[in-house]
Design an enzyme around this catalytic site. Structure first.
Site, PDB file in Angstrom:
ATOM      1  N   LEU A  15      -0.910  -8.561   8.240  1.00  0.00           N
ATOM      2  CA  LEU A  15      -1.650  -7.882   8.570  1.00  0.00           C
ATOM      3  C   LEU A  15      -3.152  -7.301   8.475  1.00  0.00           C
ATOM      4  CD1 LEU A  15      -0.412  -4.916   9.979  1.00  0.00           C
ATOM      5  CD2 LEU A  15      -0.450  -4.198   7.912  1.00  0.00           C
ATOM      6  N   GLU A  21      -6.767  -7.781   7.999  1.00  0.00           N
ATOM      7  CA  GLU A  21      -7.769  -8.145   8.240  1.00  0.00           C
ATOM      8  C   GLU A  21      -8.973  -8.400   8.005  1.00  0.00           C
ATOM      9  OE1 GLU A  21      -8.347  -7.332  12.256  1.00  0.00           O
ATOM     10  OE2 GLU A  21      -6.013  -8.372  13.181  1.00  0.00           O
ATOM     11  N   GLY A  75     -11.908  -7.467   9.197  1.00  0.00           N
ATOM     12  CA  GLY A  75     -12.940  -6.405   9.543  1.00  0.00           C
ATOM     13  C   GLY A  75     -11.980  -5.239   9.638  1.00  0.00           C
ATOM     14  N   ARG A  98       6.238  -0.737  -0.377  1.00  0.00           N
ATOM     15  CA  ARG A  98       5.595   0.669  -1.468  1.00  0.00           C
ATOM     16  C   ARG A  98       6.609   0.576  -2.206  1.00  0.00           C
ATOM     17  NH1 ARG A  98       3.390   3.859   3.588  1.00  0.00           N
ATOM     18  NH2 ARG A  98       1.845   2.396   3.763  1.00  0.00           N
ATOM     19  N   GLU A 106      -0.998  -3.010   0.076  1.00  0.00           N
ATOM     20  CA  GLU A 106       0.282  -2.319   0.861  1.00  0.00           C
ATOM     21  C   GLU A 106      -0.038  -0.413   0.047  1.00  0.00           C
ATOM     22  OE1 GLU A 106       4.336  -3.386   0.334  1.00  0.00           O
ATOM     23  OE2 GLU A 106       3.930  -5.198  -1.049  1.00  0.00           O
TER      24      GLU A 106
END
Lengths: 254, 406
Positions: free
Chosen positions: B148, B150, B152, B266, B386
């Site tokens: 998920l 990145e 950026g 989580r 996470e």
């Protein structure tokens, strides 16, 4: 194919726990202390389950003698692959004085009742280190025994047992029905897998009283006193071999 | 008035997950105790003795992962029909905590496989996808990962810049994913890419990508502070083509899949943090009994006792939050708030406990002879991945404010 294997499992104080003697020296502290299955019993269960997986036996029955808590130990055996359990209810004073003689009488009675062809036990329990139950059970049943087994092979109606003895390894062949006691190197017990723990929940544990088996629990032994081992003394360093021999003679060791 | 009623209802919902559930908070059911014991035995005998070496050599514990697979621990919630253990999330949480107590890296490897890879496939996959992408990943032979983040954007998951476009009977993915746990050891990944940038977070979709695969390459393994036996690296996608059937869920559903997956993840990370905290407490308490100073074991000193007490309270509170979140999820009740609270509490407990453990050990806490320094390094990441502690606070605040909606 042998019909049934009876495996004895004992609930003992966990091997990793530091043992403490009760202040009144009548025994060791067991309240609130972690208990688990005797390691040699784990090896016995593992061997029985492997025999079943090899299709050399049809059913593995785990037996334990004691109060309600021993059901946990039986369930662990079920989670390792035993098919059903038998809880022989012994509690209170009877449990405090329960020893190899009474247990072997119980196991002998159950072996007959369940028509077992094989009884596998741990060679000894890590709490009392008696190393008697297997031998006594065999004698009561008048069955051959293969003790301190490091390898067990079923061949038709005979069992080849390789025994660990002081001088090395001894190979014997005994007829079934027989009693085998497991030594350390017989196998490495499996971890209970999660699916097997789930399955164990559905397996049955039957309860039975020693009286129903015609067994008298009266102990022939009386524990007089339990003490801690002597504290380890500091060692002494000497300069020469002559000094060492002298010191040993002084201490009356040689 | 109505706000108060709503708030009371929210509390009622949370508390009333069943009398049986509350009893579970006090003492676990036998089934769960047994499975906790088997995981603890495994961790004590097989993970703890090698954890330091795994950390030092950054080695993936392949043998142990296979053994854990055989035990059912790599796919706790997956139904037996698909090769899993078919147990509940409370059991999963206990398993991850016990594994992490032995080796935090092994804990996260198992957690990512369970929650972040198998989780979304189980929940959002078609029957065909489940048959293809689940069974091989239950045995420990193969592990999955979750792509998920990145370079950026991490917390800002909606700003995904990895793109996916349709070309013939295939999806073509382009972009870079960062900080992907397990990627060097994984055989598949759930990859999030945007199929329509104009829709912002509603334009993100999830894809199942096998590994290795043409067009997919891995960046260099990150040299991390902790959890070093697990691999972390970038995943680079350059015209990476997968069949149309590899879309997980529906087009544009990606963000929802990610958020829901992370809610469960989580609980896994909270459990990992609990294991690290417990290991740190064990280490400190054991040392306090043995180390003597000023003529007595340091366990006799109030300064040390207060530390141990604070550690125990932080740990136990976080544990109860984690169990509650698990039980709510198992009861199919909303659990986002509780999961965020658990992760926040447990990760902060892990850093607190491992920090204090080093303090109790003094100089010995600073060297590799004792595991305290490894727990300190392993703990730190739990407040970051996470969902950072800051994001957890946003999630919690969001939920709390909703309860008092004007």
């Amino acid at each position: 194919m042998a019909a049934r294997v009876l495996v004895g499992v004992k609930r003992v104080i966990d091997y990793a726990v530091k043992i403490r003697v009760k202040p009144d020296n009548t025994g060791v502290v067991t309240d609130g202390v972690k208990h688990s299955m005797n390691p040699f019993c784990e090896i016995a269960v593992e061997e029985a389950v492997r025999l079943k997986e090899k299709k050399l036996v049809k059913e593995v029955v785990a037996v334990s003698c004691g109060p309600q808590q021993v059901q946990e130990t039986i369930r662990t055996a079920l989670a390792m692959g035993a098919d059903r359990g038998i809880h022989v209810e012994v509690s209170g004073k009877d449990y405090d004085t329960l020893g190899p003689l009474q247990v072997s009488k119980i196991l002998a009675a159950l072996a007959k009742k369940e028509e077992a062809s094989l009884v596998i036990l741990g060679k000894q329990a890590i709490d009392d280190d008696c190393n008697q139950t297997g031998q006594m059970t065999a004698a009561l049943l008048d069955w051959p025994q293969g003790t301190f087994a490091s390898e067990v092979t079923i061949d038709g109606d005979k069992i080849k047992v390789i025994r660990e003895i002081d001088g090395g390894l001894e190979t014997i062949k005994i007829n079934m029905p027989a009693v085998v006691t497991a030594d350390l190197r017989l196998n490495t017990p499996r971890y209970a897998t999660l699916p097997n723990i789930m399955k164990a929940k559905k397996k049955k544990i039957a309860s039975v009283k020693p009286g129903e088996l015609g067994v008298d629990l009266t102990s022939r032994l009386e524990v007089l006193r339990v003490e801690e081992p002597a504290q380890r003394q500091a060692g002494v360093k000497v300069e020469t071999v002559e000094d060492l021999v002298g010191k040993l003679k002084e201490a009356g060791r040689i | 008035m109505s706000a108060l009623i709503k708030a009371r209802k929210a509390v009622g919902l949370a508390v009333g997950c069943g009398a049986r559930s509350l009893t579970q908070l006090a003492e676990l059911p036998e089934l769960h105790q047994m499975m906790r014991q088997t995981c603890r035995d495994y961790a004590d005998r097989e993970l703890a003795p090698i954890a330091a070496q795994l950390d030092k050599s950054h080695t993936f514990p392949a043998k142990q992962v296979r053994e854990l697979g055989a035990m059912g621990v790599m796919a706790v919630e997956v139904p037996e029909s698909l090769g899993g253990a078919g147990m509940d999330y409370l059991a999963y949480s206990l398993a991850i905590e016990e594994l992490s107590r032995g080796c935090a890296s092994t804990g996260v490897i198992a957690s990512v496989n369970n929650s972040l890879y198998l989780g979304p496939v189980l929940k959002f996959g078609s029957e065909e996808q489940k048959q293809q992408w689940i069974p091989p990943f239950t045995t420990g032979e193969k592990v999955g990962c979750f792509a998920l983040s990145e370079p950026g954007n991490g917390s800002d998951a909606g700003a995904a810049s990895t793109v996916a476009r349709q070309d013939g009977g295939e999806w073509v993915l382009n972009g870079t994913k960062a900080w992907i746990t397990n990627c060097w050891d994984a055989s598949a990944s759930v990859v999030f890419a945007t199929t329509d940038k104009s829709l912002k977070h509603k334009g993100i979709s999830a894809f199942l990508v096998p590994m290795p695969h043409p067009g997919l390459s891995l960046g260099k393994k990150e040299d991390k502070l902790g959890i070093r036996a697990s691999s972390t690296a970038n995943i680079i996608l350059e015209d990476c083509r997968v069949p149309l059937g590899n879309l997980l869920g529906e087009r544009g559903m990606g963000f929802k899949i990610a958020m829901q997956t992370l809610d469960s993840g989580r609980i896994g990370i909270a459990s990992q943090a609990l294991g690290i905290a417990q290991a740190a407490l064990d280490c400190a308490a054991d040392y306090a009994h043995k180390r003597t100073a000023f003529g007595a074991p340091i366990a006799k000193m109030q300064a040390i006792q207060f530390k141990l007490a604070d550690m125990a309270v932080a740990l136990e509170s976080a544990r109860l939050l984690t169990w509650k979140a698990s039980m709510l999820r198992d009861a199919k009740k909303p659990f986002s708030k509780e999961a965020a609270m658990a992760k926040l509490a447990a990760s902060e407990a892990a850093t607190f406990c491992s920090h204090q453990a080093i303090q109790v050990l003094g100089g010995m806490g600073y060297v590799t002879d004792m595991p305290a320094e490894r727990h300190y390094r392993d703990a730190r990441i739990t407040e970051i991945y996470e969902g950072t502690s800051e994001i957890q606070r946003l999630v919690i605040a969001n939920q709390v404010l909703k309860e008092y909606q004007q």
